[in-house]
Design an enzyme around this catalytic site. Structure first.
Site, PDB file in Angstrom:
ATOM      1  CG  HIS A  16      -1.925  -1.053   1.272  1.00  0.00           C
ATOM      2  ND1 HIS A  16      -2.098  -1.845   2.385  1.00  0.00           N
ATOM      3  CD2 HIS A  16      -2.813  -1.493   0.349  1.00  0.00           C
ATOM      4  CE1 HIS A  16      -3.066  -2.718   2.140  1.00  0.00           C
ATOM      5  NE2 HIS A  16      -3.510  -2.524   0.913  1.00  0.00           N
ATOM      6  CE  LYS A  40     -12.614  -6.263   1.259  1.00  0.00           C
ATOM      7  NZ  LYS A  40     -11.450  -5.538   0.715  1.00  0.00           N
ATOM      8  NE  ARG A  89      -1.918  -8.067  -4.096  1.00  0.00           N
ATOM      9  CZ  ARG A  89      -2.449  -9.143  -3.550  1.00  0.00           C
ATOM     10  NH1 ARG A  89      -1.745  -9.892  -2.745  1.00  0.00           N
ATOM     11  NH2 ARG A  89      -3.699  -9.469  -3.774  1.00  0.00           N
ATOM     12  CB  SER A 127      -4.377  -6.757   3.618  1.00  0.00           C
ATOM     13  OG  SER A 127      -3.856  -5.470   3.426  1.00  0.00           O
TER      14      SER A 127
END
Length: 158
Positions: A16, A40, A89, A127
């Protein structure tokens, strides 16, 4: 030009930070938009995530941090943001982001979406993986900015 870089940032990673650093060089103003994202099941609560992101963004004079709930497109329109920044990514991220791009453009046709590939040195960090390390009481320092691990230690957030 105003750009918005949104995310749950649970937790904020070196990946990030890479995208933030590069987008702060590309745009005159960047809002780092911290999403509540209760679906989430975040490891770090919304208030703490927002505070952590503020600490990480403090080194960039043209970056501000704002928490938000609800639809991202509403947030973008309320701030008159013309650019949405997304980090990718790998090919899986790219495919997902292209699907989101179609939806965002349908809802806000004037929006420009910039997808920045992660730098190779951090492209493996997610994450999700960092949350797994946290849940197993592992060392997250190789994957997050120092402000993140320090805040989590000091506040016993994770």
């Amino acid at each position: 030009m105003l750009a918005v870089y949104p995310g749950t940032f649970d937790p904020f990673t070196l990946g990030h930070l890479d995208i933030l650093k590069r987008s702060s060089c590309l745009f005159s103003k960047v809002i780092l938009a911290v999403s509540e994202s209760p679906a989430k099941s975040p490891v770090v609560d919304f208030r703490d995530r927002t505070e952590i992101v503020k600490l990480c963004a403090a080194r960039f004079p043209n970056v501000s941090v704002e928490p938000f709930t609800g639809m991202l497109v509403d947030f973008l329109q309320e701030r008159n943001a013309g650019v949405l920044v997304r980090g990718i990514r790998n090919l899986f991220d790219c495919e997902y982001e292209l699907t989101l791009q179609a939806m965002y453009k349908k809802l806000m046709p004037s929006l420009e979406i910039v997808m920045l590939p992660a730098s190779p040195s951090v492209s493996f960090i997610s994450s999700t993986l960092v949350r797994d390390v946290i849940r197993h009481y592992g060392d997250i320092t190789p994957f997050v900015p120092p402000e993140v691990s320090q805040y989590l230690r000091d506040h016993k957030c994770a």
